[in-house]
Design a protein around this motif. Sequence first.
Motif, PDB file in Angstrom:
ATOM      1  N   THR A  34       0.829  -1.204   0.000  1.00 53.07           N
ATOM      2  CA  THR A  34       0.000   0.000   0.000  1.00 53.07           C
ATOM      3  C   THR A  34       0.866   1.258   0.000  1.00 53.07           C
ATOM      4  OG1 THR A  34      -0.170   0.092   2.432  1.00 53.07           O
ATOM      5  CG2 THR A  34      -1.807  -1.217   1.271  1.00 53.07           C
ATOM      6  N   ALA A  71      -6.850  13.390   3.408  1.00 55.06           N
ATOM      7  CA  ALA A  71      -6.613  11.957   3.260  1.00 55.06           C
ATOM      8  C   ALA A  71      -5.932  11.384   4.501  1.00 55.06           C
ATOM      9  CB  ALA A  71      -5.770  11.690   2.014  1.00 55.06           C
ATOM     10  N   ILE A  74      -9.051  -1.977   1.524  1.00 58.01           N
ATOM     11  CA  ILE A  74      -9.451  -1.315   0.286  1.00 58.01           C
ATOM     12  C   ILE A  74      -9.516   0.195   0.484  1.00 58.01           C
ATOM     13  CG2 ILE A  74     -11.341  -0.987  -1.357  1.00 58.01           C
ATOM     14  CD1 ILE A  74     -11.961  -3.958  -1.072  1.00 58.01           C
ATOM     15  N   LEU A  75     -10.164   0.626   1.573  1.00 53.78           N
ATOM     16  CA  LEU A  75     -10.258   2.056   1.858  1.00 53.78           C
ATOM     17  C   LEU A  75      -8.886   2.650   2.162  1.00 53.78           C
ATOM     18  CD1 LEU A  75     -13.514   2.143   4.035  1.00 53.78           C
ATOM     19  CD2 LEU A  75     -13.210   3.019   1.696  1.00 53.78           C
ATOM     20  N   VAL A 106      -7.310   3.365  -1.113  1.00 50.46           N
ATOM     21  CA  VAL A 106      -7.920   4.536  -1.748  1.00 50.46           C
ATOM     22  C   VAL A 106      -7.374   5.828  -1.144  1.00 50.46           C
ATOM     23  CG1 VAL A 106     -10.082   5.812  -2.061  1.00 50.46           C
ATOM     24  CG2 VAL A 106     -10.029   3.336  -2.429  1.00 50.46           C
ATOM     25  N   LEU A 107      -7.305   5.876   0.182  1.00 49.91           N
ATOM     26  CA  LEU A 107      -6.810   7.078   0.847  1.00 49.91           C
ATOM     27  C   LEU A 107      -5.316   7.277   0.597  1.00 49.91           C
ATOM     28  CD1 LEU A 107      -8.757   6.836   4.227  1.00 49.91           C
ATOM     29  CD2 LEU A 107      -9.147   8.451   2.353  1.00 49.91           C
ATOM     30  N   PHE A 111      -3.830   6.386  -2.104  1.00 49.56           N
ATOM     31  CA  PHE A 111      -3.787   6.869  -3.476  1.00 49.56           C
ATOM     32  C   PHE A 111      -4.067   8.371  -3.515  1.00 49.56           C
ATOM     33  CE2 PHE A 111      -5.422   7.506  -7.790  1.00 49.56           C
ATOM     34  CZ  PHE A 111      -4.472   6.825  -8.537  1.00 49.56           C
ATOM     35  N   ALA A 112      -5.051   8.817  -2.734  1.00 51.17           N
ATOM     36  CA  ALA A 112      -5.376  10.243  -2.671  1.00 51.17           C
ATOM     37  C   ALA A 112      -4.202  11.042  -2.123  1.00 51.17           C
ATOM     38  CB  ALA A 112      -6.616  10.469  -1.819  1.00 51.17           C
TER      39      ALA A 112
END
Length: 459
Positions: free
Chosen positions: A62, A100, A119-120, A123-124, A126-127
């Motif tokens: 991640t 984020a 998963i979340l 996403v964070l 990535f942000a």
Amino acid sequence: MSTGTGTGTDKHIRKVALSALFGTVLEYYDFLLYSTMAALVFGEVFFPGENPAVSTIAAFGTLAVGYVARPLGGLIFGHFGDRVGRKYILFVTMALMGSASFLIGLLPGYATIGVAAPILLVVLRFAQGIAIGGEWGGAALMVVEHADADNRGKWAGVMNLGSPIGFLMATVAVATVSLLPDESLETWGWRVPFLFSALLVVVGLYIRSQLTESPIFEQAVKKAAATSADRIPLARVLRTPRPVLLACGAGIAPFALTALITSHIISYTTGIGYERSTVMQVLVLLSVVSLVVIPLSSALSDRVGRRPIVLTGAVAAVLYAFPLYMLVDSGSVVLLVVGLVIGQVIQNIMFAPLVPLLSEMFGATVRYTGASLGYQGASLIGAGFTPLIASALLAALGGGSWPLSLIIAATAGISIVAIALTAETRGVALGADSDAGERGNVDASTREDAVGAGSENSV
């Protein structure tokens, strides 16, 4: 070589440098906080499994997601930064980055919401990467384009202090919550440093509200209105990709080295018997070392040039790659400190001149896009996958440190080649009419067609 002149008063350039410093502090605080927590607790909180090594590798995966997002952020925000200006983009990047990180601090773990948790988290992360990909370019250009030609390195050095300060803050925060019992650390303790980033964002946005747009950019926009050239910055940068590739290559070595001696070193040293608290204390010391070496190296690049400084550090990295881990593997805390301090000095020497070097390699109307692509590409290749690759190699090859030394030597070799092919940029003019569009080219005869160079190529 054209010298160019600065466009900001001393008072204003100090404000600009402070704003850039604050953004860089937040950038490194958030990013290094994440990488440290990935080494310490994220494997258990978000990727629980029977094999701790596999969980750690998944957590470092991640970490890589954020680095993958950084070039994309550089593209997105670089495009708008080259079209509408640097100042307003910096508001967006700082707000997104802090938000984020704050949300990561609120995110439930795998035990609470199952697979939705990792998963979340991705996403964070990535942000975060998107925001940081745009933040660096805008902050760097605001400093470089406001400073006079003879002092760009000095003022860039102020911005670069955000790296050790942000890392120092992240390390102190992690060291503090690490004093908690393991159960408390894994349930709520790790969240506190992430939630703290909200305060940094509020202060940073206030500072940025006091700034004016880069005068060099405003001049370039006026000139662009009188031409019919391609108005898409990315298209113009990719038309002559050499400077982007050289900028990326120049930055690979410092990013790879910092990933190994600040992020990956935590899991590596605790795995061979060092106490976690001892390692965290050493990392705090490394941040203090950087507070001295970075501004000195950056300012020195105003006197002797950007290339000699970066090249000196890269050659030293090749020579030091194997001795570094010999000292770390000794089991002696004293030798661990000596080894990592020397490694940090070498990293700082390579890293310090990158802000002025990369900014001076591109013309005014593509500078945000070009410099961001080079820098974030280097961060992706040099640092994004390094902890993941290093952990995987150690697990596959039985734990010997020689693959880690090879990573340092190989990435430093890439940077040596890139710098050897890059012309000196110190003192070049940065305005729309300058020939500073592609200082990455050694052959002066090719600069006529350079990115952003000359009035005929102005946007």
